[in-house]
Design a protein around this motif. Structure first.
Motif, PDB file in Angstrom:
ATOM      1  N   UNK A 260       0.837  -1.195   0.000  1.00 38.47           N
ATOM      2  CA  UNK A 260       0.000   0.000   0.000  1.00 38.47           C
ATOM      3  C   UNK A 260       0.872   1.245   0.000  1.00 38.47           C
ATOM      4  N   UNK A 261       0.476   2.212  -0.799  1.00 38.26           N
ATOM      5  CA  UNK A 261       1.225   3.458  -0.936  1.00 38.26           C
ATOM      6  C   UNK A 261       0.272   4.620  -0.674  1.00 38.26           C
ATOM      7  N   UNK A 262       0.622   5.482   0.267  1.00 40.14           N
ATOM      8  CA  UNK A 262      -0.257   6.588   0.645  1.00 40.14           C
ATOM      9  C   UNK A 262       0.446   7.915   0.454  1.00 40.14           C
ATOM     10  N   UNK A 263      -0.137   8.759  -0.400  1.00 36.85           N
ATOM     11  CA  UNK A 263       0.329  10.133  -0.548  1.00 36.85           C
ATOM     12  C   UNK A 263      -0.598  11.052   0.230  1.00 36.85           C
ATOM     13  N   UNK A 264      -0.394  12.333   0.096  1.00 37.13           N
ATOM     14  CA  UNK A 264      -1.213  13.281   0.848  1.00 37.13           C
ATOM     15  C   UNK A 264      -2.682  13.208   0.447  1.00 37.13           C
ATOM     16  N   UNK A 265      -2.939  13.010  -0.860  1.00 39.14           N
ATOM     17  CA  UNK A 265      -4.325  12.977  -1.338  1.00 39.14           C
ATOM     18  C   UNK A 265      -4.615  11.765  -2.211  1.00 39.14           C
ATOM     19  N   UNK A 266      -3.774  10.764  -2.157  1.00 35.71           N
ATOM     20  CA  UNK A 266      -3.928   9.629  -3.073  1.00 35.71           C
ATOM     21  C   UNK A 266      -3.436   8.341  -2.417  1.00 35.71           C
ATOM     22  N   UNK A 267      -4.074   7.243  -2.761  1.00 40.43           N
ATOM     23  CA  UNK A 267      -3.664   5.923  -2.268  1.00 40.43           C
ATOM     24  C   UNK A 267      -3.565   4.979  -3.460  1.00 40.43           C
ATOM     25  N   UNK A 268      -2.556   4.139  -3.472  1.00 40.32           N
ATOM     26  CA  UNK A 268      -2.465   3.059  -4.446  1.00 40.32           C
ATOM     27  C   UNK A 268      -2.144   1.763  -3.711  1.00 40.32           C
TER      28      UNK A 268
END
Length: 290
Positions: free
Chosen positions: A154-162
């Motif tokens: 799981x990858x979490x950015x400030x406004x996005x997840x993949x």
């Protein structure tokens, strides 16, 4: 590309996969409660993981993840149904916590996965919280409960997840040794994904970057969106679980009305004393007929 989930398979390997990107729905859920960047990290992971599980399990109904602990995460609930509708809420001990540490945040807690088909029996599985991350805990759960090697990143950015989910195929004719080698091959490649790649590349481009030497089929995208399941009818059913006398007294104590606020979307429903009286009378009438 916005909020999408896609299945993919390998022509020559007994492995199946799912890939997900969440943006608009993630932002909507976070903005409703003004979560800090640190809290968004765990909530984002849980939302993506729940949507991936719902797609893998494939039921007509919903899958939910619920985490409770006496530590930082007092309550975390995320849900996704077969239509791709997700919602989530989190109650932290410290809303302003600055450092994300999954193991410390969940110390002494319990994590449950609940499967609720529209037709059939509800099932709940308990997930061990022994690992350092949510994805590792869920990997162990699938590996032990389904006896299928599972990989979740799981990858979490400030406004996005993949997220990327890989799993050995069940009931495959390949020998266990071959299946283990295939699983090691794809997970070794998946481990090379960087945060920047995961959060910026399209599903097609990311899978090509990883598995261009393997024959991969990427299936049609399924949209994911935030949608809360709350309704006035559900609130009416909740009110009817309270004794009528106690319910009327509650309304009297609050200026002749009862307000219910959805924990997920913060939508408010107001019931006047007259509406409550009619609701109670109607319910008692239907019970006497039955």
């Amino acid at each position: 590309m916005s909020d999408l989930i896609q299945r993919f398979t390998f022509a020559d390997l007994p492995i199946r996969g799912e890939i997900i990107s969440l943006e608009k729905s993630f932002q909507t859920i976070c903005d409703q409660h003004q979560y800090s960047k640190t809290l968004r990290h765990l909530l984002g992971e849980a939302l993506a993981a729940t949507a991936l599980m719902a797609e893998i399990i494939k039921i007509e109904g919903r899958v939910s993840l619920q985490l409770q602990s006496p530590s930082q995460v007092k309550l975390l609930v995320t849900e996704c149904n077969n239509h791709g509708h997700i919602r989530g809420v989190m109650h932290p001990l410290d809303p302003e916590v600055s450092d994300y540490n999954f193991k410390q945040w969940t110390q002494g807690g319990t994590l449950a996965i609940t499967i609720e088909p529209e037709q059939g029996h509800r099932y709940q599985g308990i997930v061990s919280l022994e690992k350092e991350s949510l994805s590792e805990c869920l990997e162990d759960y699938f590996t032990s409960s389904e006896q299928l090697p599972t990989y979740l990143k799981l990858f979490v950015g400030e406004n996005r997840i993949n997220g990327v989910f890989l799993q050995a195929m069940p009931d495959d004719s390949s020998q266990q040794k071959d299946k283990a080698a295939a699983f090691e091959h794809v997970t070794t490649l998946a481990e090379t994904i960087t945060d920047e790649e995961a959060l910026s590349l399209s599903h097609h481009d990311l899978l090509y970057r990883l598995f261009h030497q393997d024959k991969v089929t990427l299936y049609d995208a399924k949209p994911i969106q935030f949608q809360c399941g709350c309704s006035r009818e559900r609130n009416e059913r909740a009110l009817l679980t309270i004794e009528p006398q106690e319910l009327m007294q509650l309304a009297e104590e609050h200026d002749g009305k009862v307000e219910l606020v959805c924990d997920f979307c913060s939508k408010k429903e107001v019931f006047t004393q007259q509406e409550i009286a009619e609701l109670v009378t109607t319910n008692q009438g239907s019970q006497s007929v039955n």
